[in-house]
Write a protein that holds these residues in place. Sequence first.
Motif, PDB file in Angstrom:
ATOM      1  N   GLU A 107       0.830  -1.206   0.000  1.00 30.57           N
ATOM      2  CA  GLU A 107       0.000   0.000   0.000  1.00 30.57           C
ATOM      3  C   GLU A 107       0.865   1.257   0.000  1.00 30.57           C
ATOM      4  OE1 GLU A 107      -2.447  -0.386   3.444  1.00 30.57           O
ATOM      5  OE2 GLU A 107      -3.724  -1.960   2.588  1.00 30.57           O
ATOM      6  N   LEU A 108       2.058   1.156   0.590  1.00 31.79           N
ATOM      7  CA  LEU A 108       2.974   2.292   0.653  1.00 31.79           C
ATOM      8  C   LEU A 108       3.861   2.374  -0.588  1.00 31.79           C
ATOM      9  CD1 LEU A 108       4.030   1.964   4.406  1.00 31.79           C
ATOM     10  CD2 LEU A 108       2.572   3.746   3.416  1.00 31.79           C
ATOM     11  N   GLY A 109       3.614   1.477  -1.533  1.00 34.80           N
ATOM     12  CA  GLY A 109       4.374   1.512  -2.777  1.00 34.80           C
ATOM     13  C   GLY A 109       5.749   0.884  -2.702  1.00 34.80           C
ATOM     14  N   CYS A 110       5.953  -0.005  -1.726  1.00 34.71           N
ATOM     15  CA  CYS A 110       7.266  -0.628  -1.556  1.00 34.71           C
ATOM     16  C   CYS A 110       7.438  -1.819  -2.496  1.00 34.71           C
ATOM     17  CB  CYS A 110       7.462  -1.083  -0.107  1.00 34.71           C
ATOM     18  SG  CYS A 110       7.542   0.285   1.066  1.00 34.71           S
ATOM     19  N   ASP A 111       8.651  -1.960  -3.005  1.00 35.65           N
ATOM     20  CA  ASP A 111       8.979  -3.086  -3.869  1.00 35.65           C
ATOM     21  C   ASP A 111       9.320  -4.328  -3.055  1.00 35.65           C
ATOM     22  OD1 ASP A 111       9.187  -1.554  -6.546  1.00 35.65           O
ATOM     23  OD2 ASP A 111      10.504  -0.411  -5.214  1.00 35.65           O
ATOM     24  N   TYR A 112       9.855  -4.108  -1.850  1.00 37.13           N
ATOM     25  CA  TYR A 112      10.320  -5.218  -1.018  1.00 37.13           C
ATOM     26  C   TYR A 112       9.892  -5.028   0.435  1.00 37.13           C
ATOM     27  CZ  TYR A 112      13.432  -6.082  -4.988  1.00 37.13           C
ATOM     28  OH  TYR A 112      13.933  -6.305  -6.236  1.00 37.13           O
ATOM     29  N   ILE A 113       9.993  -6.127   1.181  1.00 34.36           N
ATOM     30  CA  ILE A 113       9.815  -6.078   2.624  1.00 34.36           C
ATOM     31  C   ILE A 113      11.049  -6.719   3.246  1.00 34.36           C
ATOM     32  CG2 ILE A 113       8.523  -8.278   2.688  1.00 34.36           C
ATOM     33  CD1 ILE A 113       6.911  -7.053   5.047  1.00 34.36           C
ATOM     34  N   ALA A 114      11.566  -6.128   4.298  1.00 33.63           N
ATOM     35  CA  ALA A 114      12.783  -6.620   4.941  1.00 33.63           C
ATOM     36  C   ALA A 114      12.553  -6.803   6.435  1.00 33.63           C
ATOM     37  CB  ALA A 114      13.943  -5.657   4.705  1.00 33.63           C
ATOM     38  N   THR A 115      13.271  -7.753   7.030  1.00 35.45           N
ATOM     39  CA  THR A 115      13.221  -7.972   8.481  1.00 35.45           C
ATOM     40  C   THR A 115      14.607  -8.342   8.972  1.00 35.45           C
ATOM     41  OG1 THR A 115      12.825 -10.369   8.483  1.00 35.45           O
ATOM     42  CG2 THR A 115      10.899  -8.948   8.211  1.00 35.45           C
ATOM     43  N   GLY A 116      14.756  -8.375  10.279  1.00 40.68           N
ATOM     44  CA  GLY A 116      16.023  -8.773  10.888  1.00 40.68           C
ATOM     45  C   GLY A 116      16.122 -10.255  11.156  1.00 40.68           C
ATOM     46  N   HIS A 117      15.294 -11.063  10.512  1.00 41.49           N
ATOM     47  CA  HIS A 117      15.388 -12.509  10.685  1.00 41.49           C
ATOM     48  C   HIS A 117      16.766 -13.024  10.249  1.00 41.49           C
ATOM     49  CE1 HIS A 117      10.898 -12.577  10.805  1.00 41.49           C
ATOM     50  NE2 HIS A 117      11.117 -13.645  11.556  1.00 41.49           N
ATOM     51  N   TYR A 118      17.234 -14.039  10.951  1.00 42.36           N
ATOM     52  CA  TYR A 118      18.458 -14.726  10.531  1.00 42.36           C
ATOM     53  C   TYR A 118      18.053 -15.847   9.574  1.00 42.36           C
ATOM     54  CZ  TYR A 118      21.293 -12.095  13.760  1.00 42.36           C
ATOM     55  OH  TYR A 118      21.951 -11.062  14.388  1.00 42.36           O
ATOM     56  N   ALA A 119      18.026 -15.498   8.295  1.00 36.08           N
ATOM     57  CA  ALA A 119      17.671 -16.423   7.214  1.00 36.08           C
ATOM     58  C   ALA A 119      18.158 -15.777   5.928  1.00 36.08           C
ATOM     59  CB  ALA A 119      16.163 -16.657   7.171  1.00 36.08           C
ATOM     60  N   GLN A 120      18.119 -16.538   4.836  1.00 32.97           N
ATOM     61  CA  GLN A 120      18.535 -16.014   3.546  1.00 32.97           C
ATOM     62  C   GLN A 120      17.470 -16.331   2.492  1.00 32.97           C
ATOM     63  OE1 GLN A 120      23.007 -16.226   2.675  1.00 32.97           O
ATOM     64  NE2 GLN A 120      22.705 -18.102   3.865  1.00 32.97           N
ATOM     65  N   ILE A 121      17.578 -15.666   1.369  1.00 35.39           N
ATOM     66  CA  ILE A 121      16.783 -15.997   0.190  1.00 35.39           C
ATOM     67  C   ILE A 121      17.750 -16.514  -0.867  1.00 35.39           C
ATOM     68  CG2 ILE A 121      15.282 -15.141  -1.638  1.00 35.39           C
ATOM     69  CD1 ILE A 121      13.895 -15.115   1.016  1.00 35.39           C
ATOM     70  N   LYS A 122      17.498 -17.729  -1.338  1.00 40.28           N
ATOM     71  CA  LYS A 122      18.329 -18.308  -2.388  1.00 40.28           C
ATOM     72  C   LYS A 122      17.439 -18.783  -3.530  1.00 40.28           C
ATOM     73  CE  LYS A 122      22.311 -19.813   0.353  1.00 40.28           C
ATOM     74  NZ  LYS A 122      23.223 -20.947   0.675  1.00 40.28           N
ATOM     75  N   GLU A 123      18.020 -18.821  -4.716  1.00 42.58           N
ATOM     76  CA  GLU A 123      17.262 -19.269  -5.885  1.00 42.58           C
ATOM     77  C   GLU A 123      17.657 -20.697  -6.223  1.00 42.58           C
ATOM     78  OE1 GLU A 123      16.787 -17.757 -10.433  1.00 42.58           O
ATOM     79  OE2 GLU A 123      16.381 -16.270  -8.856  1.00 42.58           O
ATOM     80  N   ALA A 124      16.664 -21.561  -6.388  1.00 43.71           N
ATOM     81  CA  ALA A 124      16.903 -22.955  -6.757  1.00 43.71           C
ATOM     82  C   ALA A 124      15.936 -23.320  -7.878  1.00 43.71           C
ATOM     83  CB  ALA A 124      16.699 -23.877  -5.552  1.00 43.71           C
ATOM     84  N   ASN A 125      16.480 -23.730  -9.007  1.00 44.16           N
ATOM     85  CA  ASN A 125      15.662 -24.079 -10.179  1.00 44.16           C
ATOM     86  C   ASN A 125      14.727 -22.941 -10.586  1.00 44.16           C
ATOM     87  OD1 ASN A 125      16.782 -26.720 -10.246  1.00 44.16           O
ATOM     88  ND2 ASN A 125      15.352 -27.355  -8.634  1.00 44.16           N
ATOM     89  N   GLY A 126      15.247 -21.725 -10.480  1.00 44.07           N
ATOM     90  CA  GLY A 126      14.475 -20.569 -10.899  1.00 44.07           C
ATOM     91  C   GLY A 126      13.437 -20.099  -9.895  1.00 44.07           C
TER      92      GLY A 126
END
Length: 345
Positions: A107-126
Amino acid sequence: MKVALLMSGGVDSSYCAHLLSSQGYEVIGLYLKLHNKNKKHDIYIKNCEQVAAHLHIDFQVVDLREEFKKSVYDTFVSSYKEGKTPNPCAICNPLMKFGLGLQKAQELGCDYIATGHYAQIKEANGIKRIAKAVDESKDQSYFLYALPQEAIDRIIFPLGALLKEDIKKTALELLPFLGTLQTYKESQEICFVEESYIDILKLHEKVDNEGIVRDSNGKAIGTHKGYMHYTIGKRKGFSVFGSHEPHYVKAINPHNNEIIVGTKEELAIDSIKALNKSLPQAFNGGVYDVKVRYRSTPLKAQIDIQGDYIYAKLLESAYGVAQGQALVLYQEDCVLGGGVITQAQ
């Protein structure tokens, strides 16, 4: 790029604000007001405001207390009443933080959301997936297993590749004022629990209600102080007549206010049934790593999907597996999905 950062008022999320700003993102800080512990809110909102002012970023408070009570808090209480052991963080993440929180970000026009979680985002098979943090001692990927793909595609975890022990030192060097932030002592990771979950249950249920302890054969062998005091695998807080051998809670019978106990060997289980929350119906079964609670060691299991349920046949026994906790599947360090445990035997 515009990113909404969920801020807690602690050092981790404050450092995230600095990292994102320094990387060129337009940051909007959001504090999600979830529970009714107003003293906590007052302290942490003040911290967030101080950080936002220092970094010259926008900041807003989002009141989700009503939604949180219905979806997370009430489920927490009712689960213990039913003799289960709930996992409120795993419920909150998809519904609140990356559900309504993401909705607010959009609603605020943000492209992303971020947090301080200890985790990662990885790409697997697209496909983007939740993955374990580099600092596995702090890894929180287990609690994120139920996130929808549309949320995963928009997430940034600034701390995922960092070590916890380095973060505080670096953060205080770069932002010395963080050392003046107020804190609120907590004994558990559950945001609305201060000392013990029993204190929460006592507000709604009669938890001190002496009952019978039985062995695996149904024989009465002791007494306990009320079934809601116990979770599967617990070995203290109840009495077993004339025995010095360690006994562990094996099952809970809420209808009769009884607990069933046994030796550690009797706790062993090798099959689990879980209500599927995030694995696609077309998921191909096979052997995968699984975790049955946050701090558990991953185990190998043969996985099959039947209807709405995940069936896991463990290749080695697990202990202390409780209904209400999450069964989470991993392929190497990536989370494939999981469900809520409904049966373990």
